[in-house]
Scaffold this motif. Structure first.
Motif, PDB file in Angstrom:
ATOM      1  N   ARG A   1      -6.227  -1.227  -7.274  1.00  0.00           N
ATOM      2  CA  ARG A   1      -7.216  -1.103  -6.190  1.00  0.00           C
ATOM      3  C   ARG A   1      -6.897   0.190  -5.457  1.00  0.00           C
ATOM      4  NH1 ARG A   1      -8.036  -3.079  -0.757  1.00  0.00           N
ATOM      5  NH2 ARG A   1      -6.041  -4.209  -0.745  1.00  0.00           N
TER       6      ARG A   1
ATOM      7  N   ARG B 252       0.833  -1.214   0.000  1.00  0.00           N
ATOM      8  CA  ARG B 252       0.000   0.000   0.000  1.00  0.00           C
ATOM      9  C   ARG B 252       0.867   1.263   0.000  1.00  0.00           C
ATOM     10  NH1 ARG B 252      -3.811   1.182   5.050  1.00  0.00           N
ATOM     11  NH2 ARG B 252      -1.903   2.195   5.820  1.00  0.00           N
TER      12      ARG B 252
ATOM     13  N   GLU C 109      -8.327   3.291  -2.499  1.00  0.00           N
ATOM     14  CA  GLU C 109      -9.210   3.721  -1.402  1.00  0.00           C
ATOM     15  C   GLU C 109      -9.092   5.243  -1.272  1.00  0.00           C
ATOM     16  OE1 GLU C 109      -8.661  -0.182   1.539  1.00  0.00           O
ATOM     17  OE2 GLU C 109      -7.671   1.731   1.997  1.00  0.00           O
TER      18      GLU C 109
END
Length: 506
Positions: free
Chosen positions: A145, A120, A147
């Motif tokens: 992906r 991440r 967030e």
């Protein structure tokens, strides 16, 4: 020729030098420069003198080519997110290709493969063209992906690395949408007073905050936020005097003499719709009875709604010239003060300044003297007879006072005021102009002399009226109608003339 521009450039060694080299190349002479990394580490303000239009165009062209010339004020968007990258060589570079192609600047990056989330990366981006944010997000979502942690397309949460862009957005919220060219000129002028006040050891952020507070105070006290403090005084059987203290200063006085009304000062232009409603509530809504408006001086809170009325506005020639030049220091010894000039521009903008177009100018011939003040005109409102007293220019050039000696009325504009009658909100607003100009008087020594002379006149009138049980009423440009204390040293609000609070819902 003068060339003024704002440079937005990297915060690194040699950045200012690079701009100066371009100016020097075309024989430009720098007459003003201001850069302060405490405010904005990427922005500098220049004023230069150059020989001819060709040199101007060459300098602008080269500054534009290297990306230094700030020509727009697009809102900067702020985007913070977690993105999960594959664990392979070159993954971070591939991701950065996406951000770079979108012309996004990385404000924050956090990655540690030994941490809890080795795949991440936490990223914060600033993007000058906020329209690109959605396109960038869609692009990233197709590959990774992601967030979203924070998404602020208007950049309200940005830090001071883009201070002037944030400030421009806050100005837009006060004045409405404005062309970038207009806002850039305004910000250039604002920076000039920031430079002046910083040299006087003023905190620059206090200056910016005071400018925004001035605009927001005016905006927020219109419509549902409007209010006034009102005094009603029965002068004669058929003559009433009204004093309306508006939220951010600038009293309006109405003399209602049966079939005739006169107004002394008009308040800010931004309050005119609310004032019209208020006058109707007090039985003063028939503006066909308003025959004359008398202006004490040219400041926007005293003359700024004159253009909304059909009645002529009577004023000193100096006040008319101050209005036309948009500089409250015009005609004074500080006429060249950048603080006064820019403050006038700001308050003109924030207050919807709509000055009188039908102007009747007082003559200059001296008819008499009242203490140190020449009497230059006489007029009547119903049975009330007034003299126009010409000031010496302490507060502004062209300031006048109105004296009705027989009935004990002295309209003093901003030269004699009962500051103790101010509410806390009005006191707070009044300090903003002092912060931005250091003084509201263009000549403080003369203003003090005028104040003492006005007090002497009030004492004389008081002495004449006391046998009949009446007092001299001092009608200042701000605050309540007041009278002198017994010893004549201060102003107080007479108990027989109480103040009532008005709102549209009251």
């Amino acid at each position: 020729m003068k060339l003024r521009f704002i440079a937005r450039m990297p915060n690194g060694p040699g950045a200012l030098h690079r701009a100066a080299d371009i100016i020097h190349k075309y024989e430009g002479n720098i007459s003003r420069i201001h850069y302060d990394d405490r405010i904005d580490p990427h922005t500098a303000f220049f004023e230069i003198t150059v020989h001819g239009q060709e040199a101007v165009e060459n300098i602008r062209s080269e500054l534009h080519r290297i990306g230094y010339l700030q020509e727009s004020l697009e809102p900067i968007g702020f985007l913070k997110f977690n993105i999960f990258l594959p664990n392979r060589p070159g993954a971070l570079v591939e991701f950065l290709n996406h951000t770079t192609s979108s012309k996004a600047n990385i404000a924050f990056l956090d990655f540690d493969e030994k941490g809890k989330h080795p795949d991440r990366v936490t990223v914060a981006l600033t993007i000058e063209n906020s329209k690109v944010i959605d396109r960038l997000l869609n692009d990233l979502k197709n590959h990774y992906r992601i967030e979203i942690l924070e998404y602020d397309p208007r950049g309200k949460q940005l830090d001071n690395t883009v201070f002037y862009l944030k400030f421009a957005q806050e100005l837009r919220e006060i004045i409405g949408e404005a062309e970038d060219t207009f806002l850039l000129k305004l910000i250039y002028d604002i920076n000039h007073i920031v430079q002046e006040l910083t040299n006087l050891r003023q905190d620059p952020h206090k200056v910016f905050d005071s400018i925004l507070a001035t605009g927001r105070s005016l905006r927020d006290t219109t419509g549902a936020g409007f209010y006034a403090d009102v005094q009603r005084i029965q002068l004669l059987d058929d003559v009433q005097l009204f004093c309306f203290q508006l939220p951010c200063g600038g009293n309006i006085f109405i003399i209602n003499a049966g079939d005739e009304m006169a107004m002394i000062d008009t308040g800010f232009g931004i309050y005119h719709p609310d004032v019209t409603t208020m006058l109707q509530r007090y039985g003063l809504g028939d503006l066909s009875k308003l025959k004359h408006i008398y202006i004490t001086h040219a400041d926007a809170d005293h003359s700024g709604a004159g253009g909304f009325f059909s009645a002529p506005s009577h004023m000193h020639q100096g006040s008319s010239e101050v209005i036309d030049r948009t500089n409250r220091a015009y005609g004074s010894k500080i006429e060249s003060s950048i603080l006064e000039e820019v403050y006038t521009k700001l308050i003109t903008l924030f207050s919807n300044f709509t000055p009188p177009t039908r102007r009747e100018i007082f003559p200059t011939q001296v008819l008499d003297l009242q203490n140190i003040f020449p009497v230059i005109q006489r007029f009547s409102v119903g049975p009330l007879e007034f003299e126009v007293l010409e000031s010496l220019g302490g507060h502004t050039f062209g300031h006048v006072f109105y004296l009705c000696r027989k009935h004990g009325l002295l309209f003093t504009g901003d030269s004699l005021i009962n500051f103790d009658s101010f509410t806390e909100k009005r006191k707070k607003y009044a300090t903003l102009a002092t912060i931005l100009m250091t003084s509201v008087n263009v000549d403080s020594d003369t203003a003090r002399k005028e104040r003492m002379a006005l007090l002497e006149i009030a004492k004389e009138v008081d002495k004449e009226l006391r046998p009949s049980g009446r007092r001299c009423l001092i009608c200042g440009g701000h605050g309540a109608i007041s009278s002198l204390t017994e010893d004549g040293s201060a102003l107080v609000v007479p108990a027989e003339y109480p103040i009532e609070h008005y709102t549209h819902n009251s």
